[in-house]
Design a protein around this motif. Structure first.
Motif, PDB file in Angstrom:
ATOM      1  N   HIS A  91       0.716  -1.330  -0.206  1.00  0.00           N
ATOM      2  CA  HIS A  91      -0.009  -0.130  -0.002  1.00  0.00           C
ATOM      3  C   HIS A  91       0.782   1.418  -0.055  1.00  0.00           C
ATOM      4  O   HIS A  91       0.581   2.118  -0.698  1.00  0.00           O
ATOM      5  N   GLN A  92       2.016   1.118   0.749  1.00  0.00           N
ATOM      6  CA  GLN A  92       2.831   2.594   0.845  1.00  0.00           C
ATOM      7  C   GLN A  92       3.593   2.536  -0.673  1.00  0.00           C
ATOM      8  O   GLN A  92       3.605   3.850  -0.916  1.00  0.00           O
ATOM      9  N   LEU A  93       3.827   1.521  -1.284  1.00  0.00           N
ATOM     10  CA  LEU A  93       4.501   1.691  -2.724  1.00  0.00           C
ATOM     11  C   LEU A  93       3.400   1.875  -3.736  1.00  0.00           C
ATOM     12  O   LEU A  93       3.479   1.827  -4.855  1.00  0.00           O
ATOM     13  N   GLY A  94       2.170   1.967  -3.206  1.00  0.00           N
ATOM     14  CA  GLY A  94       1.044   2.310  -4.192  1.00  0.00           C
ATOM     15  C   GLY A  94       0.863   3.683  -4.860  1.00  0.00           C
ATOM     16  O   GLY A  94       0.224   4.136  -5.589  1.00  0.00           O
ATOM     17  N   ASP A  95       1.672   4.600  -4.224  1.00  0.00           N
ATOM     18  CA  ASP A  95       1.518   6.020  -4.708  1.00  0.00           C
ATOM     19  C   ASP A  95       2.969   6.292  -5.339  1.00  0.00           C
ATOM     20  O   ASP A  95       4.134   5.988  -4.770  1.00  0.00           O
ATOM     21  N   PRO A  96       3.000   6.676  -6.488  1.00  0.00           N
ATOM     22  CA  PRO A  96       4.138   6.801  -7.294  1.00  0.00           C
ATOM     23  C   PRO A  96       5.181   7.875  -6.572  1.00  0.00           C
ATOM     24  O   PRO A  96       6.244   7.699  -6.662  1.00  0.00           O
ATOM     25  N   LYS A  97       4.641   8.859  -5.923  1.00  0.00           N
ATOM     26  CA  LYS A  97       5.549   9.744  -4.993  1.00  0.00           C
ATOM     27  C   LYS A  97       6.356   8.985  -3.991  1.00  0.00           C
ATOM     28  O   LYS A  97       7.402   9.272  -3.834  1.00  0.00           O
ATOM     29  N   ARG A  98       5.600   7.944  -3.316  1.00  0.00           N
ATOM     30  CA  ARG A  98       6.211   7.155  -2.330  1.00  0.00           C
ATOM     31  C   ARG A  98       7.325   6.591  -2.839  1.00  0.00           C
ATOM     32  O   ARG A  98       8.300   6.391  -2.315  1.00  0.00           O
ATOM     33  N   VAL A  99       7.057   5.838  -4.072  1.00  0.00           N
ATOM     34  CA  VAL A  99       7.871   5.103  -4.716  1.00  0.00           C
ATOM     35  C   VAL A  99       9.295   5.997  -4.869  1.00  0.00           C
ATOM     36  O   VAL A  99      10.545   5.346  -4.925  1.00  0.00           O
ATOM     37  N   ARG A 100       9.153   7.031  -5.592  1.00  0.00           N
ATOM     38  CA  ARG A 100      10.282   7.851  -5.923  1.00  0.00           C
ATOM     39  C   ARG A 100      11.028   8.181  -4.849  1.00  0.00           C
ATOM     40  O   ARG A 100      12.289   8.338  -4.846  1.00  0.00           O
ATOM     41  N   ILE A 101      10.353   8.707  -3.627  1.00  0.00           N
ATOM     42  CA  ILE A 101      11.028   9.193  -2.604  1.00  0.00           C
ATOM     43  C   ILE A 101      11.771   7.999  -1.804  1.00  0.00           C
ATOM     44  O   ILE A 101      12.971   7.990  -1.549  1.00  0.00           O
ATOM     45  N   PHE A 102      11.200   6.817  -1.645  1.00  0.00           N
ATOM     46  CA  PHE A 102      11.815   5.685  -1.430  1.00  0.00           C
ATOM     47  C   PHE A 102      13.197   5.043  -2.209  1.00  0.00           C
ATOM     48  O   PHE A 102      14.147   4.932  -1.692  1.00  0.00           O
ATOM     49  N   TRP A 103      13.143   5.286  -3.401  1.00  0.00           N
ATOM     50  CA  TRP A 103      14.141   5.248  -4.560  1.00  0.00           C
ATOM     51  C   TRP A 103      15.230   6.082  -4.172  1.00  0.00           C
ATOM     52  O   TRP A 103      16.433   5.566  -4.084  1.00  0.00           O
ATOM     53  N   ILE A 104      14.816   7.208  -4.048  1.00  0.00           N
ATOM     54  CA  ILE A 104      15.761   8.219  -3.649  1.00  0.00           C
ATOM     55  C   ILE A 104      16.733   7.753  -2.275  1.00  0.00           C
ATOM     56  O   ILE A 104      17.902   7.988  -2.351  1.00  0.00           O
ATOM     57  N   LEU A 105      16.037   7.648  -1.518  1.00  0.00           N
ATOM     58  CA  LEU A 105      16.664   7.332  -0.002  1.00  0.00           C
ATOM     59  C   LEU A 105      17.080   5.897  -0.024  1.00  0.00           C
ATOM     60  O   LEU A 105      17.790   5.675   0.883  1.00  0.00           O
ATOM     61  N   CYS A 106      16.948   5.079  -0.807  1.00  0.00           N
ATOM     62  CA  CYS A 106      17.806   4.019  -1.107  1.00  0.00           C
ATOM     63  C   CYS A 106      19.231   4.367  -1.614  1.00  0.00           C
ATOM     64  O   CYS A 106      20.318   3.393  -1.293  1.00  0.00           O
ATOM     65  N   HIS A 107      19.669   5.424  -2.024  1.00  0.00           N
ATOM     66  CA  HIS A 107      21.059   5.732  -2.568  1.00  0.00           C
ATOM     67  C   HIS A 107      21.471   6.859  -1.746  1.00  0.00           C
ATOM     68  O   HIS A 107      22.530   7.155  -1.609  1.00  0.00           O
ATOM     69  N   CYS A 108      20.648   7.534  -0.893  1.00  0.00           N
ATOM     70  CA  CYS A 108      21.411   8.671   0.003  1.00  0.00           C
ATOM     71  C   CYS A 108      20.697   9.139   0.994  1.00  0.00           C
ATOM     72  O   CYS A 108      19.278   8.646   1.063  1.00  0.00           O
ATOM     73  N   GLU A 109      21.089   9.718   2.179  1.00  0.00           N
ATOM     74  CA  GLU A 109      20.228  10.230   3.082  1.00  0.00           C
ATOM     75  C   GLU A 109      20.131  11.611   2.858  1.00  0.00           C
ATOM     76  O   GLU A 109      20.724  12.557   2.344  1.00  0.00           O
ATOM     77  N   GLU A 110      18.778  12.015   3.047  1.00  0.00           N
ATOM     78  CA  GLU A 110      18.280  13.541   2.749  1.00  0.00           C
ATOM     79  C   GLU A 110      17.477  13.856   3.745  1.00  0.00           C
ATOM     80  O   GLU A 110      16.810  13.212   4.625  1.00  0.00           O
ATOM     81  N   CYS A 111      17.377  15.291   3.960  1.00  0.00           N
ATOM     82  CA  CYS A 111      16.171  15.825   4.940  1.00  0.00           C
ATOM     83  C   CYS A 111      15.068  16.357   3.858  1.00  0.00           C
ATOM     84  O   CYS A 111      15.118  16.415   2.888  1.00  0.00           O
ATOM     85  N   VAL A 112      14.071  16.711   4.749  1.00  0.00           N
ATOM     86  CA  VAL A 112      12.758  16.982   4.282  1.00  0.00           C
ATOM     87  C   VAL A 112      12.870  18.061   3.046  1.00  0.00           C
ATOM     88  O   VAL A 112      12.357  18.120   1.934  1.00  0.00           O
ATOM     89  N   LEU A 113      13.711  19.340   3.381  1.00  0.00           N
ATOM     90  CA  LEU A 113      13.932  20.505   2.537  1.00  0.00           C
ATOM     91  C   LEU A 113      14.580  20.139   1.047  1.00  0.00           C
ATOM     92  O   LEU A 113      14.056  20.360   0.145  1.00  0.00           O
ATOM     93  N   ASN A 114      15.588  19.041   1.166  1.00  0.00           N
ATOM     94  CA  ASN A 114      16.204  18.717  -0.076  1.00  0.00           C
ATOM     95  C   ASN A 114      15.382  17.923  -0.736  1.00  0.00           C
ATOM     96  O   ASN A 114      15.330  17.951  -1.976  1.00  0.00           O
ATOM     97  N   LEU A 115      14.568  17.068  -0.232  1.00  0.00           N
ATOM     98  CA  LEU A 115      13.777  16.141  -0.807  1.00  0.00           C
ATOM     99  C   LEU A 115      12.487  16.668  -1.486  1.00  0.00           C
ATOM    100  O   LEU A 115      12.068  16.541  -2.589  1.00  0.00           O
ATOM    101  N   SER A 116      12.151  17.865  -0.642  1.00  0.00           N
ATOM    102  CA  SER A 116      11.242  18.845  -1.299  1.00  0.00           C
ATOM    103  C   SER A 116      11.603  19.372  -2.527  1.00  0.00           C
ATOM    104  O   SER A 116      10.674  19.438  -3.555  1.00  0.00           O
ATOM    105  N   GLU A 117      12.803  19.952  -2.510  1.00  0.00           N
ATOM    106  CA  GLU A 117      13.332  20.597  -3.704  1.00  0.00           C
ATOM    107  C   GLU A 117      13.548  19.515  -5.064  1.00  0.00           C
ATOM    108  O   GLU A 117      13.076  19.882  -6.139  1.00  0.00           O
TER     109      GLU A 117
END
Length: 119
Positions: A31-57
């Motif tokens: 269900h969490q991965l049913g939202d494409p934005k969550r999939v994108r965020i998860f994929w990013i965070l598989c490769h690096c550590e980020e804060c909310v502001l950087n992810l937002s940008e």
């Protein structure tokens, strides 16, 4: 009514099916991965550590929207976080489940990890 005869299920199948809470956990992860934005965020965070502001940008989303998605992913156990001063940094959890989901995303999208492409 048709008679389908007696079917012998593999040993232990009925017992495993009775453990509905295990299936609830799996359904929640998907269900969490049913939202494409969550999939994108998860994929990013598989490769690096980020804060909310950087992810937002990076995602071109508001900070509250990103925070909402991060909270869901963290609650499901796919992300972990750490606080540094006022900032909270997120990254994918180092679990077999997270690694497998990361691999699945990249296999489906037919992409490679950014680190692997540079080698």
């Amino acid at each position: 009514m048709e008679d389908h005869g007696t079917h012998a299920f593999p040993e232990g199948m009925r017992e495993q099916l009775a453990k509905t809470e295990d299936f609830d956990v799996i359904a929640d992860v998907f269900h969490q991965l049913g939202d494409p934005k969550r999939v994108r965020i998860f994929w990013i965070l598989c490769h690096c550590e980020e804060c909310v502001l950087n992810l937002s940008e990076l995602m071109d989303m508001s900070s509250p929207a990103v925070s909402h998605h991060l909270r869901s992913l963290r609650t499901s156990g796919l992300l972990i976080s750490r606080r540094e001063g006022k900032e909270v940094y997120y990254r994918a959890a180092d679990t077999p489940q997270s690694r497998l989901l990361h691999q699945m995303i990249e296999m489906v999208m037919q992409i490679a990890c950014p680190e692997e492409e540079q080698q």
